[in-house]
Design an enzyme around this catalytic site. Structure first.
Site, PDB file in Angstrom:
ATOM      1  N   HIS A  14      -5.643   3.848  -1.569  1.00  0.00           N
ATOM      2  CA  HIS A  14      -7.061   4.234  -1.435  1.00  0.00           C
ATOM      3  C   HIS A  14      -7.355   5.903  -1.666  1.00  0.00           C
ATOM      4  CE1 HIS A  14     -10.169   4.697   2.740  1.00  0.00           C
ATOM      5  NE2 HIS A  14     -10.123   4.889   1.516  1.00  0.00           N
ATOM      6  N   ARG A  34      -7.360  12.732   1.284  1.00  0.00           N
ATOM      7  CA  ARG A  34      -5.954  13.384   1.645  1.00  0.00           C
ATOM      8  C   ARG A  34      -4.927  12.231   1.215  1.00  0.00           C
ATOM      9  NH1 ARG A  34      -7.713  10.433   7.582  1.00  0.00           N
ATOM     10  NH2 ARG A  34      -9.553  11.158   7.188  1.00  0.00           N
ATOM     11  N   ASN A  41       0.652  -0.983   0.178  1.00  0.00           N
ATOM     12  CA  ASN A  41       0.039  -0.124   0.059  1.00  0.00           C
ATOM     13  C   ASN A  41       1.002   1.654  -0.355  1.00  0.00           C
ATOM     14  OD1 ASN A  41      -1.407   1.804   1.268  1.00  0.00           O
ATOM     15  ND2 ASN A  41      -3.267   0.464   1.751  1.00  0.00           N
ATOM     16  N   HIS A  64       0.818   6.042   2.027  1.00  0.00           N
ATOM     17  CA  HIS A  64       2.142   6.824   2.949  1.00  0.00           C
ATOM     18  C   HIS A  64       3.182   8.422   2.242  1.00  0.00           C
ATOM     19  CE1 HIS A  64      -1.783   6.014   6.059  1.00  0.00           C
ATOM     20  NE2 HIS A  64      -1.347   5.092   5.812  1.00  0.00           N
ATOM     21  N   HIS A  81      -4.485  -4.514   7.533  1.00  0.00           N
ATOM     22  CA  HIS A  81      -3.766  -3.238   8.880  1.00  0.00           C
ATOM     23  C   HIS A  81      -3.785  -3.830   9.783  1.00  0.00           C
ATOM     24  CE1 HIS A  81      -5.779   0.706   9.592  1.00  0.00           C
ATOM     25  NE2 HIS A  81      -5.418   0.346  10.549  1.00  0.00           N
ATOM     26  N   ARG A  95      -9.287   8.206  -1.102  1.00  0.00           N
ATOM     27  CA  ARG A  95     -10.469   8.744  -0.142  1.00  0.00           C
ATOM     28  C   ARG A  95     -11.547   9.294  -0.630  1.00  0.00           C
ATOM     29  NH1 ARG A  95      -9.162   7.360   4.893  1.00  0.00           N
ATOM     30  NH2 ARG A  95     -11.042   8.394   6.222  1.00  0.00           N
ATOM     31  N   THR A 123     -17.540  -2.569  15.067  1.00  0.00           N
ATOM     32  CA  THR A 123     -16.638  -1.985  16.122  1.00  0.00           C
ATOM     33  C   THR A 123     -15.409  -2.604  15.945  1.00  0.00           C
ATOM     34  OG1 THR A 123     -17.566  -4.457  17.735  1.00  0.00           O
ATOM     35  CG2 THR A 123     -18.375  -1.971  18.264  1.00  0.00           C
ATOM     36  N   GLU A 163     -11.287  -9.176   2.984  1.00  0.00           N
ATOM     37  CA  GLU A 163     -10.124  -8.954   3.101  1.00  0.00           C
ATOM     38  C   GLU A 163      -9.902  -8.936   4.971  1.00  0.00           C
ATOM     39  OE1 GLU A 163      -7.379  -6.211   1.650  1.00  0.00           O
ATOM     40  OE2 GLU A 163      -6.467  -5.809   3.157  1.00  0.00           O
ATOM     41  N   GLU A 202      -8.751   0.592  -3.207  1.00  0.00           N
ATOM     42  CA  GLU A 202      -9.344   0.897  -2.669  1.00  0.00           C
ATOM     43  C   GLU A 202     -10.590   2.131  -2.034  1.00  0.00           C
ATOM     44  OE1 GLU A 202      -7.529   0.791   1.389  1.00  0.00           O
ATOM     45  OE2 GLU A 202      -5.983  -0.628   1.164  1.00  0.00           O
TER      46      GLU A 202
HETATM   47  N1  PXP Z   1      -6.075  -3.896   3.898  1.00  0.00           N
HETATM   48  C1  PXP Z   1      -6.468  -1.738   4.195  1.00  0.00           C
HETATM   49  C2  PXP Z   1      -8.075  -2.852   3.641  1.00  0.00           C
HETATM   50  C3  PXP Z   1      -6.616  -1.212   3.870  1.00  0.00           C
HETATM   51  O1  PXP Z   1      -7.334  -0.067   4.571  1.00  0.00           O
HETATM   52  C4  PXP Z   1      -5.770  -0.772   4.617  1.00  0.00           C
HETATM   53  C5  PXP Z   1      -5.127   0.594   4.817  1.00  0.00           C
HETATM   54  O2  PXP Z   1      -5.609   1.419   5.860  1.00  0.00           O
HETATM   55  C6  PXP Z   1      -4.449  -1.963   4.549  1.00  0.00           C
HETATM   56  C7  PXP Z   1      -4.682  -2.927   4.203  1.00  0.00           C
HETATM   57  C8  PXP Z   1      -3.168  -1.553   4.852  1.00  0.00           C
HETATM   58  O3  PXP Z   1      -2.871  -1.262   6.821  1.00  0.00           O
HETATM   59  P1  PXP Z   1      -1.418  -0.622   6.588  1.00  0.00           P
HETATM   60  O4  PXP Z   1      -1.505   0.516   6.109  1.00  0.00           O
HETATM   61  O5  PXP Z   1      -2.049  -0.253   8.320  1.00  0.00           O
HETATM   62  O6  PXP Z   1      -0.661  -2.066   7.074  1.00  0.00           O
END
Ligand code: PXP
Length: 255
Positions: free
Chosen positions: A48, A54, A12, A15, A199, A50, A106, A156, A75
């Site tokens: 992603h 952002r 991903n 960032h 995640h 958004r 939750t 996922e 995403e």
């Molecule tokens: N999978 C999904 C569906 C996500 O939304 C994210 C980012 O939040 C990730 C994986 C990757 O998570 P992380 O950046 O915490 O590794």
């Protein structure tokens, strides 16, 4: 030796865009990160888009689709705007994620039980367009069974609660979350779903979850980019792959 499909690593790159956007302009470029990650052994790229843009922007998604040689996992929230953009982009996969409080369980996954009627036509449109739909959900029985009824081919599993408990040193909570993931992965496979996870994963949690034979893809971002600051992205991807291979091999699965 048991059989299980090899475990794919999706990187991903959100960032990288977060860092770029801190200053505006074009650097660092998330597409460059994606290309480098692939060169170092990533099997796919996740980004992603958004609603508030952002981090990833529309042109990042278009450039990723045009420039990378591996599958793009788009995403997004289940909105009409994102449906339009994803149908135009034609990524390999769309992963539907929550962005608003009312869409979240939750545990932090998309609440596909509560959102069933909104999601059903949405998923059908993506399925019809030949885009593989993945639902980012908690490893709960009702969420998994509903995902299967919604005819999404993939889920996922949200690993955030487990990873946070591990990192925060809460062994009882971590064990309970882990058992939920183990049971959820088995249930999902039994109802015909392909199972991914993501995640909050780091080297240790990725190695552990690689031992679950039902899981065929991990999507990892934040930890990778943090490590990349110190050792470089290529080294981080190689180290993550090695961790995943160890996790698979420890339980006698092919990597
Ligand atoms: N999978 C999904 C569906 C996500 O939304 C994210 C980012 O939040 C990730 C994986 C990757 O998570 P992380 O950046 O915490 O590794």
């Amino acid at each position: 030796m048991s059989t299980a499909p090899p475990l794919r690593l999706g990187i991903n790159v959100d960032h990288v865009a977060t860092l770029r956007n801190a200053r505006g302009g074009r650097l660092p470029d998330p597409v460059r990160a994606a290309l480098l990650a692939i060169e170092a052994g990533a099997d796919g790229i996740t980004a992603h888009l958004r609603e508030d843009r952002r981090h990833i922007r529309d042109d990042d998604m278009a450039r990723l689709k045009a420039e990378i040689s591996k599958p793009l996992n788009f995403e997004m929230a289940a909105t009409q705007e994102m449906l339009r953009i994803s149908l135009a982009t034609k990524p390999h996969a769309v992963c539907l994620v929550p962005e608003r409080r009312e869409e979240v369980t939750t545990e932090g996954g998309l609440d596909v039980v509560a959102q069933h009627n909104v999601l059903a036509p949405f998923i059908a449109r993506l399925n019809d367009a030949g885009i593989r739909v993945s639902l980012f959900i908690a490893a709960d029985v009702s969420q998994i069974e509903t995902a299967a009824r919604l005819k999404a081919p993939v889920i996922e599993i949200h690993t955030g609660a487990w990873c946070h408990a591990v990192i925060d040193g809460k062994p009882d909570k971590a064990e309970a979350e882990w058992q939920r993931i183990v049971a959820g992965a088995a249930l999902a496979q039994s109802v015909g779903l392909e199972v991914h996870a993501g995640h909050g994963l780091d080297y240790a949690t990725a190695e552990a979850i690689a031992g679950l034979p039902q899981i065929v893809e991990l999507n990892i971002g934040h930890y990778m980019m943090g490590e990349a600051l110190f050792v470089g992205l290529s080294e981080t991807v190689r180290t993550m792959r090695a961790a995943m291979t160890r996790g698979r091999e420890k339980v006698g699965l092919p990597a």
